[in-house]
Motif scaffolding. Structure first.
Motif, mmCIF file in Angstrom:
data_model
loop_
_atom_site.group_PDB
_atom_site.id
_atom_site.type_symbol
_atom_site.label_atom_id
_atom_site.label_comp_id
_atom_site.label_asym_id
_atom_site.label_seq_id
_atom_site.Cartn_x
_atom_site.Cartn_y
_atom_site.Cartn_z
ATOM 1 N N ASN A 29 -8.161 6.532 1.235
ATOM 2 C CA ASN A 29 -6.976 6.524 0.378
ATOM 3 C C ASN A 29 -6.323 5.143 0.373
ATOM 4 O OD1 ASN A 29 -5.284 8.402 -1.248
ATOM 5 N ND2 ASN A 29 -3.688 7.771 0.170
ATOM 6 N N SER A 30 -6.305 4.506 1.541
ATOM 7 C CA SER A 30 -5.732 3.161 1.642
ATOM 8 C C SER A 30 -6.504 2.178 0.769
ATOM 9 C CB SER A 30 -5.756 2.680 3.099
ATOM 10 O OG SER A 30 -4.987 3.531 3.922
ATOM 11 N N ILE A 31 -7.833 2.269 0.822
ATOM 12 C CA ILE A 31 -8.669 1.374 0.008
ATOM 13 C C ILE A 31 -8.415 1.612 -1.478
ATOM 14 C CG2 ILE A 31 -11.053 0.850 -0.657
ATOM 15 C CD1 ILE A 31 -11.823 1.473 2.276
ATOM 16 N N ALA A 32 -8.350 2.888 -1.870
ATOM 17 C CA ALA A 32 -8.122 3.213 -3.283
ATOM 18 C C ALA A 32 -6.771 2.683 -3.758
ATOM 19 C CB ALA A 32 -8.200 4.723 -3.491
ATOM 20 N N ILE A 33 -5.740 2.877 -2.945
ATOM 21 C CA ILE A 33 -4.403 2.431 -3.346
ATOM 22 C C ILE A 33 -4.320 0.909 -3.398
ATOM 23 C CG2 ILE A 33 -1.994 2.304 -2.579
ATOM 24 C CD1 ILE A 33 -2.213 5.212 -1.732
ATOM 25 N N PHE A 34 -4.890 0.242 -2.396
ATOM 26 C CA PHE A 34 -4.878 -1.223 -2.430
ATOM 27 C C PHE A 34 -5.682 -1.739 -3.622
ATOM 28 C CE2 PHE A 34 -3.488 -1.216 2.086
ATOM 29 C CZ PHE A 34 -2.455 -2.132 1.962
ATOM 30 N N GLY A 35 -6.787 -1.075 -3.940
ATOM 31 C CA GLY A 35 -7.571 -1.475 -5.106
ATOM 32 C C GLY A 35 -6.792 -1.303 -6.396
ATOM 33 N N LEU A 36 -6.083 -0.184 -6.504
ATOM 34 C CA LEU A 36 -5.260 0.056 -7.689
ATOM 35 C C LEU A 36 -4.124 -0.961 -7.794
ATOM 36 C CD1 LEU A 36 -5.096 3.947 -7.530
ATOM 37 C CD2 LEU A 36 -6.057 2.606 -9.411
ATOM 38 N N LEU A 37 -3.500 -1.241 -6.653
ATOM 39 C CA LEU A 37 -2.417 -2.223 -6.656
ATOM 40 C C LEU A 37 -2.929 -3.602 -7.055
ATOM 41 C CD1 LEU A 37 -0.329 -1.320 -3.464
ATOM 42 C CD2 LEU A 37 0.356 -1.083 -5.854
ATOM 43 N N ALA A 38 -4.056 -3.999 -6.476
ATOM 44 C CA ALA A 38 -4.599 -5.329 -6.762
ATOM 45 C C ALA A 38 -4.942 -5.480 -8.238
ATOM 46 C CB ALA A 38 -5.835 -5.584 -5.897
ATOM 47 N N THR A 39 -5.679 -4.516 -8.779
ATOM 48 C CA THR A 39 -6.082 -4.619 -10.183
ATOM 49 C C THR A 39 -4.897 -4.435 -11.126
ATOM 50 O OG1 THR A 39 -6.738 -2.276 -10.076
ATOM 51 C CG2 THR A 39 -8.475 -3.923 -9.791
ATOM 52 N N GLY A 40 -3.987 -3.525 -10.768
ATOM 53 C CA GLY A 40 -2.823 -3.304 -11.621
ATOM 54 C C GLY A 40 -1.896 -4.500 -11.668
ATOM 55 N N LEU A 92 -2.681 -7.614 -10.897
ATOM 56 C CA LEU A 92 -3.374 -8.737 -11.536
ATOM 57 C C LEU A 92 -3.294 -8.627 -13.056
ATOM 58 C CD1 LEU A 92 -6.578 -9.202 -9.334
ATOM 59 C CD2 LEU A 92 -4.783 -10.905 -9.735
ATOM 60 N N ARG A 93 -3.446 -7.408 -13.565
ATOM 61 C CA ARG A 93 -3.369 -7.208 -15.018
ATOM 62 C C ARG A 93 -1.990 -7.588 -15.553
ATOM 63 N NH1 ARG A 93 -5.589 -3.374 -19.133
ATOM 64 N NH2 ARG A 93 -3.947 -3.041 -20.671
ATOM 65 N N LYS A 94 -0.957 -7.338 -14.746
ATOM 66 C CA LYS A 94 0.400 -7.630 -15.184
ATOM 67 C C LYS A 94 0.814 -9.074 -14.914
ATOM 68 C CE LYS A 94 2.656 -5.011 -16.746
ATOM 69 N NZ LYS A 94 2.756 -4.614 -18.175
ATOM 70 N N SER A 95 -0.050 -9.847 -14.252
ATOM 71 C CA SER A 95 0.334 -11.223 -13.921
ATOM 72 C C SER A 95 -0.764 -12.207 -14.329
ATOM 73 C CB SER A 95 0.646 -11.328 -12.422
ATOM 74 O OG SER A 95 -0.455 -10.873 -11.644
ATOM 75 N N TYR A 96 -1.585 -12.621 -13.369
ATOM 76 C CA TYR A 96 -2.571 -13.668 -13.625
ATOM 77 C C TYR A 96 -3.620 -13.270 -14.661
ATOM 78 C CZ TYR A 96 -0.609 -15.773 -9.420
ATOM 79 O OH TYR A 96 0.244 -16.309 -8.503
ATOM 80 N N PRO A 122 -1.195 -14.978 -21.075
ATOM 81 C CA PRO A 122 -1.377 -16.322 -20.505
ATOM 82 C C PRO A 122 -2.832 -16.767 -20.520
ATOM 83 C CG PRO A 122 -0.905 -14.713 -18.780
ATOM 84 C CD PRO A 122 -0.642 -14.037 -20.077
ATOM 85 N N MET A 123 -3.758 -15.815 -20.384
ATOM 86 C CA MET A 123 -5.168 -16.182 -20.431
ATOM 87 C C MET A 123 -5.551 -16.688 -21.821
ATOM 88 S SD MET A 123 -6.906 -13.099 -18.213
ATOM 89 C CE MET A 123 -8.565 -13.631 -18.600
#
Length: 203
Positions: free
Chosen positions: A20-31, A33-37, A42-43
């Motif tokens: 669950n930790s991996i899934a949540i961190f993966g969702l946070l990272a991709t989510g 990133l989509r909202k920022s870099y 900007p791309m």
């Protein structure tokens, strides 16, 4: 409350916790990133700027398409993490019934009755967490299959806004969860992390 933290953790629960930790961190990272870099705006601006410097004319529309194409593989991973979270939520419900630990709401009521502020905070936080997870899973699946389900633009927009808003709920929960581990240790209830790794000693 100390007894709750001192209980041995089953192998199934530990696997669920770390998956669950991996899934949540993966969702946070991709989510995030989509909202920022990795936001297409900007791309696309960078693509237009760099191609212009090279003497190549790229329209804003084409730059947008290129930016989205670059981001798409990352966003597919977001969907995969989302499917994993949905499966893990279902698994947690099954584990709860198998272990007989289906009284989270009652636990919160008991904590309130005992006036244990730490217990109230922990039980309340976990209830809120599962509520957010359920909403994120349902809204995410609806958004993923909005075309197949024929969802209206208005409903899709509401779901997207809610989904993005509660993404920050995950951020808050992760921060509070980590802080809670430190608080638990400072309260003298040692070994919570190690029990979540190797299970702890059964009495």
């Amino acid at each position: 409350m100390a007894d709750t933290f001192q209980k041995p953790k089953s192998g199934a629960l530990r696997i669920w916790h770390w998956a669950n930790s991996i899934a949540i961190f993966g969702l946070l990272a991709t989510g995030l990133l989509r909202k920022s870099y990795m936001s297409w705006r900007p791309m696309a601006a960078t693509i237009e700027s760099k191609t212009a410097e090279a003497g190549v004319a790229v329209t804003p529309e084409l730059a947008r398409e290129i930016a989205i194409a670059i981001r798409t593989p990352m966003w597919e991973n977001h969907y995969l993490f989302g499917f994993a979270l949905a499966a893990l939520l279902l698994m947690r419900v099954v584990l709860a019934f198998m272990s007989g630990q289906t009284h989270t709401l009652q636990d919160l009521k008991d904590a309130i009755a005992s006036r244990d502020k730490h217990a109230i905070a922990v039980k309340g936080l976990y209830l809120a967490f599962y509520g957010v997870v359920a909403f994120m899973v349902v809204s995410g699946l609806l958004l993923r299959f909005k075309t197949e389900l024929g969802l209206s633009k208005e409903l899709s927009g509401l779901l997207k806004d809610g989904h993005e808003f509660f993404l920050w709920g995950f951020v808050g929960f992760v921060a509070l969860h980590i802080a809670g581990v430190f608080v638990t240790e400072l309260r003298g209830e040692h070994g919570l992390v190690s029990r979540m790794i190797h299970g702890g000693q059964k009495s």
